[in-house]
Structure formats: C-alpha cells, structure tokens
Scaffold this active site. Structure first.
Site, PDB file in Angstrom:
ATOM      1  CG  HIS A   1      -5.437   3.703   1.738  1.00  0.00           C
ATOM      2  ND1 HIS A   1      -4.863   2.866   1.212  1.00  0.00           N
ATOM      3  CD2 HIS A   1      -6.738   3.846   0.972  1.00  0.00           C
ATOM      4  CE1 HIS A   1      -5.973   2.023   1.000  1.00  0.00           C
ATOM      5  NE2 HIS A   1      -6.492   2.833   0.690  1.00  0.00           N
TER       6      HIS A   1
ATOM      7  CG  ASP B   1      -2.219   0.769   0.794  1.00  0.00           C
ATOM      8  OD1 ASP B   1      -2.461   2.316   0.803  1.00  0.00           O
ATOM      9  OD2 ASP B   1      -3.376  -0.137   0.686  1.00  0.00           O
TER      10      ASP B   1
ATOM     11  CB  SER C   1      -9.455   0.818   0.216  1.00  0.00           C
ATOM     12  OG  SER C   1      -9.166   0.452  -0.703  1.00  0.00           O
TER      13      SER C   1
END
Length: 589
Positions: A184, A152, A404
C-alpha cells in the site's frame, strides 16, 4: 494513490451503533449529544472489565515523567512507549484498573490504543490530466526540494520510479522489515512522486507518473504486512517527523489510513497528534475514509468521515471517479468516499476531492505480499503499456481505488505549491486549495460497481465533495494569503436545525467560515434532509435550475456579491465554475 481503509468497511458493529446514537441525538433532534470529552474515559472502554489486559493511551495534563509512569504501574500497568507529543504514554494495563486511574487528578483522558488500517480498495492517465498537473510540469515545477512523509506500510526497497529515502529506516511495527511488506505504501508513494521511469521510452504507450516526481519521499512504516497499525505507532511516527522536519525539509505528511470516530477530535489522541504537526508548520493531508456506501442507519453514507480526517485543521480528501475521461465536468464522487459532517463535532468534511478510482501506481512485487496475492487481477499487464517486446519483463504497476489514492494526489499538489512558494503556511496552502477547487463537477449520477453489481446514487454536495475538485493549475496561480496563524483555515462546522437539516456553517475566526460566508448565504440544504432527499429540487444548495446559473451555493448570485474571503478578494468569483479548456477524452478505463 494512497491506501486508506478498504471499501469493505472500517466500521464494525459497535461503530455503527455509535453512529446511530450520535446521528439520532444530534442530527434528528437538533440537540447536541453529550460531549465525550466531559468524562475521562472513552465510551469504547466502558465494556471492558476484569483482569483482561488492555492497550490504552493515557493523556496527562502535563508531559508525563517517571512519576506519572509509576502511577500507571501502581495500577498494574506497564509502559509501552512515550507519546510526549500529546502529553501521553502508551500502556498495557488491567481493564479493572482503568476507572481508578482515570480518577487521578493528573490524568486528562484515557482511550484504547485503537487499531487503524489503510484506506484503499483493490479493484490513467486521466487522473493527472483532470487535475491540471501537466500545467505545473510545463513550467518546471516537480516538487524538488520538498520532503513528503508517507506514514504507511513502508515503500519498495528499490525502484527506478522513486527518488526515495527511508528516514533512518524508521519502523514502529515490532519485528517487521523496514520495507513494504503489504504494498500500500509503495502505491501511495508512486502517486505522489513516481517518475514513470518504468513506463517511459521507446515502445511504451502509457507513462504512469506521479504528481510531484521531484519530491523526496520519506517513509515511516506504521502498518504491518496486513495493512494494520495502531494509534500509538502513528503518533510516534508523527513525533519523529516534527523532530526532523528542519533537517530534511519535511513539509508534508500523507496519511492514507484511519479508523472510526469514537470521541470529539478535541480528545482523540490521533487528532491531537496531527494538530501538533500542523502547528509545527507541516501540511497534513488525510484520506476521508471509504464508508460512503454505509447506509446502516439510513443516512446514505453521511456522517462517516474517519479519524483523523475529522480534525478541522487537516486537509481531508475525498475520492472522485473520472469516468475514464480527462473532462472534469463529467467527474462524480466515488460512491465509497466517506461523507460529512464528522461525528460528535459536525465538522464539514471533506475539504476537497481528487481522483481516487482505478488509479495505477507502483507495484510492490514479492512472494507473500497480501495486497497483490489477494488481488492478482489488479496487476497491470506489461503488454498494456509496452508494445515492443511485450513478452518480456514483468509489471511495475498495480491498480487500487479508495480515498487512500486521492489523498496523495493532494499531497503531491502541496509539494508543487511549496516548491513555488516555500514560505506558505499550512493554513495558507489549505485555503488556496479550497478556494481554487473546481466547482463544475456533475451534480449527481447513478453509478454501478462492476464487481458487486450494486447501484449507488451520488451527488456533488458540500458534505461529499467539500469545496470541489483539486485544480493544481488554479492553486499555483492564486496569490491570496490567508492569515499565517495555525488554525486560521479551520474547516467549518455544520449548524443543524431542529428538523435535522444542515442550515449554515460556522467556525469562529476561520477564513473558511464564521463572518466570511464560505458556502453561500448561510442556507445549505433548505428543506432537504441530510440524507440528500430532494437535494436538487427544493434545496437552496443547487437552486431551481442549473449548477452554474441559479444556484445560491455555486452560482453567480449572492455568493459572488456577498461572500468575501480575504480583504477585497471574492471567495469563489464569477469564473470559478468555468469549464476546463482542455476537454479531450482519452477513452474509458
């Protein structure tokens, strides 16, 4: 709590056009579109020409050597990176030379080194309750000893909520810090293994805990400070995971990222990389995408699964909305969650769904962070979960929505399963998760996006929720074993008739398709079209009455008597849709 692509859309104008062409050819006429793998260059390279330099991935028929790299140099190209995992290399070369290179007998396929993004949307705790995570914690399972790799944007430099290690501070983003510059990856990691330390103790009213708080998180950074990366960077990261899997007991990869589908998964370099990890014994969990609202060509979001979530090996996860309740039967699919079947190959996806709407997880603080700076209202107020001394301190948590966020819910569940049964293969894990998924979600609903005011019709059909909602307790209690062979639990393929209706699922020797009827008596949609028209009336999917009673797909008729998954084991059983025993509600979020 993973970040896949933002709901605003990973589908550009060119991708929507491609989607229109494919669905028109395959789902309306019933005739298969020309397989993109027949040629040796991807379609999105057809419009590049001249002396402009292009980043490409060249797959060879054997692992490339210096001899093969020189062939690219002879065409004016330069090597950017070795991708031996998929018998390929990443190169930069003139567009005008691509066709001649592709004509070389040693070259198998040429595609762009495509950009990809995370799969979350900025906008509890009901989420862990609704998937029965406390049942695992109550018997001492927390994922201890299992390595989960988050590919990520990196993770926070230090957090009391994470028992985390960066694997050799690995980073493939040129010139970037090893740590999370976007936010994120930290959020995703918290969903998998957050300990809740920053929201536990005297005076705290909520504890934000991950699914497998004892698991080790290994971060491989492929997304930059804007949440963007490339195919080759992800492939390099996956290759490193395979190399170090036995050293660190790396059993799970979480990919809350993706991009559009441009060719069959059999040619897509990103899909080939995740398959290599799967065959190496690593469970790969991928976010489905956030394009479920895309109705550009009148499909109501069907056919929008992203890559590499379109690969039949991996576990593809869609998102649900808990509706602010821990009662599973009221959950509905999130309107933005991408739907199947996949483009080109018609793979039935997602495989299952998990909560992904308004999920609270770890917050990466810091000046210049795009995710938090652009969405300051998503920071969870310290006073929300700390009543004593609420005027001091700053928040450690942030709210995001997207597939996600749903994918790491499943990655955490896989860590729990592997802690209990370390010998399970990826296919055995996938089959158990799908078999035990909860089947009693709300059939349909109309939901409203409070930020945009848009209203969307959602329904819990096979191409939206797959096998159903993640049920960690049921998965841990299940003892059925699919064959240990890689590929024994491939996702089914949808069979489309001349009217454009999905009428069956097939998949060779997979325990999830073929001779073992996974979804019912081979009829999925009846007279209903793929777009969902008349899905509750004339469709065999839901039958003429209630979800639990008369439905051929989920009910107690032919599925329970005719569909055998492994040996004497009934695939869904007569109690698979039983309501949750703990139907308490914690209120609205």
């Amino acid at each position: 709590m993973a970040r896949k692509k933002s709901r605003s859309g990973m589908w550009g104008r060119k991708t929507v056009v491609a989607l229109a062409i494919i669905l028109t050819a395959e789902l309306v006429s019933g005739a298969p579109a020309k397989h993109p793998g027949v040629g040796k260059t991807s379609r999105d390279l057809e419009n590049v020409s001249g002396s402009q330099m292009v980043d490409v991935i060249v797959q060879f028929k054997q692992t490339p050597t210096a001899f093969h790299h020189q062939k690219v140099r002879n065409h004016g190209g330069s090597l950017k990176g070795e991708l031996g995992l998929i018998k390929a290399g990443a190169y930069r070369m003139p567009a005008s030379a691509i066709k001649n290179l592709a004509d070389d007998d040693d070259v198998a396929y040429v595609s762009p080194d495509r950009p990809l993004t995370s799969m979350s949307t900025p906008i509890n705790d009901y989420h862990t309750l609704s998937i029965n995570a406390p049942a695992a914690w109550n018997v001492g399972l927390d994922g201890s000893g299992i390595g989960v790799v988050v590919i990520d944007s990196g993770i926070v430099r230090w957090s009391p909520d994470l028992n985390s290690l960066n694997m050799s501070s690995y980073n493939v983003v040129p010139g970037a810090s090893t740590y999370d510059e976007y936010g994120h990856g930290t959020h995703v990691a918290g969903i998998i293994a957050g300990t809740g330390a920053s929201s536990s103790g005297f005076g705290y009213t909520y504890t934000f805990k991950g699914i497998a708080p004892g698991a080790k998180i290994y971060s491989l950074k492929v997304l930059d400070k804007n949440g963007v990366g490339t195919d080759s960077q992800v492939i390099q990261a996956i290759n490193s995971v395979i190399q170090y899997k036995d050293v660190y007991n790396l059993r799970v990869i979480n990919l809350s990222l993706g991009r559009g589908v441009y060719e069959s998964y059999t040619a897509d370099p990103l899909c080939q990389a995740v398959e290599a990890a799967w065959r190496a014994g690593i469970v790969v969990v991928v976010a489905a995408g956030n394009d479920g609202r895309n109705n550009a060509i009148g499909t109501n979001g069907y056919g929008t699964i992203n890559a590499p979530a379109n690969d039949p090996y991996v576990i593809t996860v869609g998102a649900t909305n808990t509706k602010g309740s821990s009662t599973r039967s009221v959950q509905v699919p999130a309107s933005y969650s991408s739907k199947g079947p996949s483009l080109w190959d018609q793979v039935v996806k997602p495989d299952l769904v998990a909560p992904g709407n308004l999920v609270i997880s770890l917050y990466q603080q810091g000046a210049g962070l795009q995710l938090s700076n652009q969405n300051p209202n998503n920071v969870v107020p310290y006073s929300l979960y700390k009543t004593f001394g609420s005027s001091v301190g700053s928040s450690s948590y942030f709210i995001l929505s997207g597939t996600s966020m749903a994918a790491p819910m499943v990655s955490g569940a896989v860590a729990l399963m592997l802690q209990k049964n370390p010998w399970l293969t990826p296919d055995q894990v996938k089959a158990r998760l799908m078999k035990t998924a909860y089947k009693g979600m709300a059939k349909s609903a109309t939901v409203t996006d409070t930020s945009t005011g848009g209203s969307y019709k959602v329904q819990s059909d096979i191409l939206t929720v797959g096998a159903g909602l993640l049920d960690i307790q049921a998965a841990l209690l299940n003892n059925d074993l699919a064959p240990a062979i890689a590929g024994s639990a491939l996702s089914p393929v949808a069979k489309v008739n001349s009217a454009g209706n999905v009428v069956a699922t097939v998949n060779g020797s997979s325990v999830l398709g073929g001779s073992s009827i996974l979804w019912g008596s081979s009829i999925l949609w009846g007279s209903s079209s793929l777009s969902g028209v008349d899905i509750q009336g004339n469709s065999i999917l839901w039958g003429a009455s209630s979800l639990q009673a008369d439905s051929i797909l989920w009910g107690s008729r032919s599925v329970n008597s005719d569909s055998i998954l492994w040996g004497a084991s009934i695939l869904w059983g007569s109690n698979s849709g039983a309501p949750d025993a703990s139907n308490g509600s914690l209120g609205d979020n």
